[in-house]
Design a protein around this motif. Structure first.
Motif, PDB file in Angstrom:
ATOM      1  N   GLY A  69      38.861  36.002  43.137  1.00 56.85           N
ATOM      2  CA  GLY A  69      37.445  35.650  43.105  1.00 56.85           C
ATOM      3  C   GLY A  69      36.602  36.884  42.914  1.00 56.85           C
ATOM      4  O   GLY A  69      37.105  37.968  42.590  1.00 56.85           O
ATOM      5  N   MET A  82      34.776  32.226  45.445  1.00 55.48           N
ATOM      6  CA  MET A  82      35.757  31.525  44.617  1.00 55.48           C
ATOM      7  C   MET A  82      35.223  30.151  44.247  1.00 55.48           C
ATOM      8  O   MET A  82      34.208  29.699  44.799  1.00 55.48           O
ATOM      9  CB  MET A  82      37.068  31.356  45.399  1.00 55.48           C
ATOM     10  CG  MET A  82      37.659  32.626  45.954  1.00 55.48           C
ATOM     11  SD  MET A  82      39.182  32.265  46.861  1.00 55.48           S
ATOM     12  CE  MET A  82      38.538  31.306  48.234  1.00 55.48           C
ATOM     13  N   THR A  94      30.648  27.128  44.416  1.00 55.62           N
ATOM     14  CA  THR A  94      31.426  28.245  44.935  1.00 55.62           C
ATOM     15  C   THR A  94      31.767  28.082  46.406  1.00 55.62           C
ATOM     16  O   THR A  94      31.151  27.308  47.135  1.00 55.62           O
ATOM     17  CB  THR A  94      30.658  29.568  44.752  1.00 55.62           C
ATOM     18  OG1 THR A  94      29.391  29.484  45.418  1.00 55.62           O
ATOM     19  CG2 THR A  94      30.436  29.870  43.279  1.00 55.62           C
ATOM     20  N   ARG A 114      35.750  40.830  39.700  1.00 50.39           N
ATOM     21  CA  ARG A 114      36.799  39.880  40.053  1.00 50.39           C
ATOM     22  C   ARG A 114      38.014  40.637  40.572  1.00 50.39           C
ATOM     23  O   ARG A 114      38.498  41.574  39.941  1.00 50.39           O
ATOM     24  CB  ARG A 114      37.169  39.014  38.850  1.00 50.39           C
ATOM     25  CG  ARG A 114      36.088  37.983  38.520  1.00 50.39           C
ATOM     26  CD  ARG A 114      36.503  37.074  37.373  1.00 50.39           C
ATOM     27  NE  ARG A 114      37.667  36.275  37.682  1.00 50.39           N
ATOM     28  CZ  ARG A 114      37.646  35.155  38.423  1.00 50.39           C
ATOM     29  NH1 ARG A 114      36.502  34.736  38.929  1.00 50.39           N
ATOM     30  NH2 ARG A 114      38.744  34.479  38.640  1.00 50.39           N
TER      31      ARG A 114
END
Length: 246
Positions: A69, A82, A94, A114
């Motif tokens: 994430g 995530m 999310t 990420r």
């Protein structure tokens, strides 16, 4: 008669006092005895855990080998953003997972990137981090702003959860054929952010669509259209791009 009412009133007061006393006693006993509330915590895998033990802490969520994430940081420390789990009545795009590290500034160079995180849940959905690396290309690290989605699939791309519901029309000119115009694909798409949601038809030749604080566009459609073969809905793959609205 008045004496009878006084006796009844007295009995009511005594009974009410007994209820309050026993309620307080039960509440204290419940807290000391480990009786916990029945609320549940949603885990990253869409399962739920309840409270337990003397402190009524949430049980540990199920572990996975890794989680990928976007890394963020606030006053409470690091957190991994995530895609929200499927199920659990989640209406946001999310999911925020708290991270625990011994060094509070160890991973600052990864902020807003990420990453892939490995660790262990010891309580609730808070992950004790063992290792953190920048996400590889296969994990979406190379270009998190774009993603390929098939019919019926959902993918989180740069803050927007996109679901490709169906292919409404395909007017593209077949390969090897001369046409007046190139044509386009029309797709029915559901968009979901943490604050907004919308279902809309999007054309592959249209300008980026404004949604929440993002611009969503179709940058590619596969496979190419041919005269000899009809494309089944399950064969379509659409590449979406999500940019921040400036």
């Amino acid at each position: 008669m008045k004496k009878k009412y006084l006796i009844i009133s007295a009995l009511i007061i005594v009974a009410a006092g007994s209820v309050i006393y026993f309620s307080r006693e039960a509440g204290e006993k419940g807290e000391k005895g480990g009786f916990c509330t029945t609320d549940a915590l949603l885990c990253p895998d869409s399962s739920g855990v309840g409270r337990r033990g003397e402190k009524c802490a949430f049980a540990a969520c199920p572990n996975k080998p890794s989680f990928t994430g976007e890394l963020w940081k606030d006053g409470n420390g690091y957190k991994l953003i995530m895609p929200s789990p499927v199920g659990g009545g989640v209406s946001s795009a999310t999911y925020s997972m708290p991270l625990l590290t011994e060094n509070t500034s160890l991973y600052d160079s990864f902020l807003k990137k990420r990453v892939t995180v490995r660790g262990v849940f010891t309580e609730g959905n808070t992950l004790n981090v063992v290792d953190m690396t920048e996400a590889s290309a296969s994990e979406g690290g190379s270009d998190a702003k774009e993603g390929s989605i098939g019919v019926g699939e959902t993918k989180l791309i740069s803050g927007v959860k996109i679901t490709l519901n169906s292919i409404v029309a395909d007017s593209r000119c077949p390969a090897g054929v001369q046409c007046i115009q190139a044509g386009w694909v029309t797709a029915n798409v559901s968009l979901l952010s943490d604050t907004d949601k919308e279902t809309v038809n999007m054309n592959s030749n249209a300008s980026p669509k404004g949604f929440d604080s993002f611009l969503v566009s179709i940058v590619d459609v596969t496979p190419k259209k041919t005269v000899s073969r009809e494309i089944a809905p399950s064969d379509y793959r659409i590449m979406f791009r999500v940019d921040d609205m400036k």
